[in-house]
Design a protein around this motif. Sequence first.
Motif, PDB file in Angstrom:
ATOM      1  N   SER A  16     -44.269  -8.227  33.742  1.00  0.00           N
ATOM      2  CA  SER A  16     -45.398  -9.145  33.893  1.00  0.00           C
ATOM      3  C   SER A  16     -45.637  -9.870  32.572  1.00  0.00           C
ATOM      4  O   SER A  16     -45.725  -9.238  31.521  1.00  0.00           O
ATOM      5  CB  SER A  16     -46.657  -8.385  34.312  1.00  0.00           C
ATOM      6  N   ILE A  17     -45.716 -11.182  32.662  1.00  0.00           N
ATOM      7  CA  ILE A  17     -45.833 -12.030  31.482  1.00  0.00           C
ATOM      8  C   ILE A  17     -46.971 -13.015  31.711  1.00  0.00           C
ATOM      9  O   ILE A  17     -47.076 -13.629  32.784  1.00  0.00           O
ATOM     10  CB  ILE A  17     -44.515 -12.806  31.243  1.00  0.00           C
ATOM     11  N   ARG A  18     -47.815 -13.165  30.719  1.00  0.00           N
ATOM     12  CA  ARG A  18     -48.922 -14.110  30.827  1.00  0.00           C
ATOM     13  C   ARG A  18     -48.402 -15.540  30.769  1.00  0.00           C
ATOM     14  O   ARG A  18     -47.402 -15.834  30.132  1.00  0.00           O
ATOM     15  CB  ARG A  18     -49.926 -13.890  29.689  1.00  0.00           C
ATOM     16  N   GLN A  19     -49.118 -16.407  31.451  1.00  0.00           N
ATOM     17  CA  GLN A  19     -48.861 -17.826  31.304  1.00  0.00           C
ATOM     18  C   GLN A  19     -49.548 -18.281  30.029  1.00  0.00           C
ATOM     19  O   GLN A  19     -50.546 -17.697  29.640  1.00  0.00           O
ATOM     20  CB  GLN A  19     -49.410 -18.603  32.517  1.00  0.00           C
ATOM     21  N   PRO A  20     -49.037 -19.232  29.324  1.00  0.00           N
ATOM     22  CA  PRO A  20     -47.934 -20.132  29.643  1.00  0.00           C
ATOM     23  C   PRO A  20     -46.547 -19.632  29.235  1.00  0.00           C
ATOM     24  O   PRO A  20     -45.564 -20.346  29.362  1.00  0.00           O
ATOM     25  CB  PRO A  20     -48.285 -21.381  28.840  1.00  0.00           C
ATOM     26  N   TYR A  21     -46.487 -18.383  28.747  1.00  0.00           N
ATOM     27  CA  TYR A  21     -45.205 -17.879  28.253  1.00  0.00           C
ATOM     28  C   TYR A  21     -44.150 -17.759  29.356  1.00  0.00           C
ATOM     29  O   TYR A  21     -42.971 -18.018  29.124  1.00  0.00           O
ATOM     30  CB  TYR A  21     -45.392 -16.553  27.525  1.00  0.00           C
ATOM     31  N   ALA A  22     -44.569 -17.384  30.555  1.00  0.00           N
ATOM     32  CA  ALA A  22     -43.608 -17.303  31.668  1.00  0.00           C
ATOM     33  C   ALA A  22     -43.017 -18.679  31.961  1.00  0.00           C
ATOM     34  O   ALA A  22     -41.816 -18.809  32.205  1.00  0.00           O
ATOM     35  CB  ALA A  22     -44.280 -16.724  32.905  1.00  0.00           C
ATOM     36  N   LYS A  50     -52.224 -12.415  36.102  1.00  0.00           N
ATOM     37  CA  LYS A  50     -53.304 -13.209  36.695  1.00  0.00           C
ATOM     38  C   LYS A  50     -54.089 -14.006  35.666  1.00  0.00           C
ATOM     39  O   LYS A  50     -54.871 -14.870  36.027  1.00  0.00           O
ATOM     40  CB  LYS A  50     -54.243 -12.312  37.494  1.00  0.00           C
ATOM     41  N   THR A  51     -53.884 -13.704  34.375  1.00  0.00           N
ATOM     42  CA  THR A  51     -54.629 -14.418  33.343  1.00  0.00           C
ATOM     43  C   THR A  51     -53.725 -15.394  32.594  1.00  0.00           C
ATOM     44  O   THR A  51     -52.509 -15.208  32.511  1.00  0.00           O
ATOM     45  CB  THR A  51     -55.248 -13.443  32.322  1.00  0.00           C
ATOM     46  N   ILE A  52     -54.341 -16.426  32.056  1.00  0.00           N
ATOM     47  CA  ILE A  52     -53.647 -17.435  31.258  1.00  0.00           C
ATOM     48  C   ILE A  52     -54.155 -17.335  29.825  1.00  0.00           C
ATOM     49  O   ILE A  52     -55.363 -17.254  29.588  1.00  0.00           O
ATOM     50  CB  ILE A  52     -53.905 -18.851  31.821  1.00  0.00           C
ATOM     51  N   ASP A  53     -53.244 -17.336  28.871  1.00  0.00           N
ATOM     52  CA  ASP A  53     -53.604 -17.329  27.453  1.00  0.00           C
ATOM     53  C   ASP A  53     -53.973 -18.769  27.067  1.00  0.00           C
ATOM     54  O   ASP A  53     -53.111 -19.583  26.758  1.00  0.00           O
ATOM     55  CB  ASP A  53     -52.429 -16.812  26.619  1.00  0.00           C
ATOM     56  N   ARG A  54     -55.238 -19.079  27.137  1.00  0.00           N
ATOM     57  CA  ARG A  54     -55.727 -20.446  26.883  1.00  0.00           C
ATOM     58  C   ARG A  54     -55.463 -20.884  25.444  1.00  0.00           C
ATOM     59  O   ARG A  54     -55.215 -22.062  25.191  1.00  0.00           O
ATOM     60  CB  ARG A  54     -57.219 -20.543  27.196  1.00  0.00           C
ATOM     61  N   LEU A  57     -52.038 -22.416  24.942  1.00  0.00           N
ATOM     62  CA  LEU A  57     -51.860 -23.771  25.474  1.00  0.00           C
ATOM     63  C   LEU A  57     -52.022 -24.841  24.393  1.00  0.00           C
ATOM     64  O   LEU A  57     -51.526 -25.956  24.545  1.00  0.00           O
ATOM     65  CB  LEU A  57     -52.871 -24.031  26.599  1.00  0.00           C
ATOM     66  N   ARG A  58     -52.711 -24.493  23.309  1.00  0.00           N
ATOM     67  CA  ARG A  58     -52.971 -25.461  22.248  1.00  0.00           C
ATOM     68  C   ARG A  58     -51.933 -25.430  21.127  1.00  0.00           C
ATOM     69  O   ARG A  58     -52.036 -26.195  20.170  1.00  0.00           O
ATOM     70  CB  ARG A  58     -54.367 -25.243  21.672  1.00  0.00           C
ATOM     71  N   THR A  59     -50.938 -24.557  21.219  1.00  0.00           N
ATOM     72  CA  THR A  59     -49.916 -24.511  20.172  1.00  0.00           C
ATOM     73  C   THR A  59     -48.813 -25.527  20.484  1.00  0.00           C
ATOM     74  O   THR A  59     -48.400 -25.674  21.642  1.00  0.00           O
ATOM     75  CB  THR A  59     -49.306 -23.105  20.026  1.00  0.00           C
ATOM     76  N   PRO A  60     -48.343 -26.259  19.463  1.00  0.00           N
ATOM     77  CA  PRO A  60     -47.328 -27.285  19.710  1.00  0.00           C
ATOM     78  C   PRO A  60     -46.055 -26.764  20.383  1.00  0.00           C
ATOM     79  O   PRO A  60     -45.495 -27.426  21.252  1.00  0.00           O
ATOM     80  CB  PRO A  60     -47.029 -27.832  18.306  1.00  0.00           C
ATOM     81  N   LEU A  61     -45.598 -25.576  19.985  1.00  0.00           N
ATOM     82  CA  LEU A  61     -44.380 -25.011  20.561  1.00  0.00           C
ATOM     83  C   LEU A  61     -44.516 -24.839  22.073  1.00  0.00           C
ATOM     84  O   LEU A  61     -43.620 -25.199  22.843  1.00  0.00           O
ATOM     85  CB  LEU A  61     -44.071 -23.666  19.893  1.00  0.00           C
ATOM     86  N   VAL A  62     -45.638 -24.306  22.504  1.00  0.00           N
ATOM     87  CA  VAL A  62     -45.882 -24.109  23.933  1.00  0.00           C
ATOM     88  C   VAL A  62     -46.150 -25.436  24.615  1.00  0.00           C
ATOM     89  O   VAL A  62     -45.592 -25.742  25.677  1.00  0.00           O
ATOM     90  CB  VAL A  62     -47.054 -23.123  24.151  1.00  0.00           C
ATOM     91  N   ARG A  69     -45.485 -28.666  33.814  1.00  0.00           N
ATOM     92  CA  ARG A  69     -45.141 -27.481  34.613  1.00  0.00           C
ATOM     93  C   ARG A  69     -46.408 -26.846  35.148  1.00  0.00           C
ATOM     94  O   ARG A  69     -47.419 -26.771  34.465  1.00  0.00           O
ATOM     95  CB  ARG A  69     -44.368 -26.464  33.783  1.00  0.00           C
ATOM     96  N   GLN A  70     -46.344 -26.371  36.380  1.00  0.00           N
ATOM     97  CA  GLN A  70     -47.465 -25.667  36.983  1.00  0.00           C
ATOM     98  C   GLN A  70     -47.505 -24.238  36.442  1.00  0.00           C
ATOM     99  O   GLN A  70     -46.466 -23.590  36.307  1.00  0.00           O
ATOM    100  CB  GLN A  70     -47.298 -25.640  38.501  1.00  0.00           C
ATOM    101  N   LEU A  71     -48.708 -23.745  36.131  1.00  0.00           N
ATOM    102  CA  LEU A  71     -48.860 -22.391  35.599  1.00  0.00           C
ATOM    103  C   LEU A  71     -49.293 -21.443  36.721  1.00  0.00           C
ATOM    104  O   LEU A  71     -50.460 -21.104  36.866  1.00  0.00           O
ATOM    105  CB  LEU A  71     -49.869 -22.378  34.451  1.00  0.00           C
ATOM    106  N   VAL A  72     -48.330 -21.020  37.509  1.00  0.00           N
ATOM    107  CA  VAL A  72     -48.558 -20.107  38.621  1.00  0.00           C
ATOM    108  C   VAL A  72     -48.945 -18.743  38.059  1.00  0.00           C
ATOM    109  O   VAL A  72     -48.368 -18.285  37.075  1.00  0.00           O
ATOM    110  CB  VAL A  72     -47.270 -19.976  39.471  1.00  0.00           C
TER     111      VAL A  72
END
Length: 146
Positions: A16-22, A50-54, A57-62, A69-72
Motif C-alpha cells: 500500500s502506497i500513498r498518493q501521489p507516490y503511487a 485511502k489518504t493523499i499526502d497533500r 503535491l507541492r514538491t516539484p519532483l512530484v 494523472r488521476q489520484l485514485v
Amino acid sequence: MSAVTLPEGDWIRGISIRQPYAACILAGAKTVENRPARWRTGWVLLHTSKTIDRTALRTPLVDRTIRDRQLVTGSVVGIARITDCHQDPAGAPLCSEWAFQDAWHLVLADVQELPLPVPARGQVVPWKPTPDLLARVFQQLPDFRP
C-alpha cells in the motif's frame, strides 16, 4: 480474452502506497519505494492508500511527474516486481532522487498499470491478496507471465 494461469502458493504480496507516490510509480519516474523495514524481492500488487499526502503535491519532483494523472485511492492500480531491497551506506549518495536516508529502498521494475482500478483494502505491512482479488486484477492483464 484468455485466463491467466497464476502460480500456486505465496508468490505475490500487496504493498500500500500513498498518493501521489503511487501515481509517480505508475508514470515510470519513481523506481524506488521507501520502507522502514526490509522486504523480500518478487511481485507485488500496487495498492493506493485511502489518504493523499497533500504536502507532496507541492514538491516539484512530484508535481512534474503526476501532471494530469488521476489520484485514485483505496484500490489496486497496478503490479510491479521488487528486484532489490537495500539501504544506502551512511554518507554515500542515495541510489535515487526518490530515496530517503535511513530507509530500506525497494527497487521496482516491470511496472504495469491496470486499465481499471480494483477497489481493495490494504495494509501498511506486506499483505497477502485474496484469490478473488488476484482474479480481478489479472483478468485485466491477460499477457502477464510471472
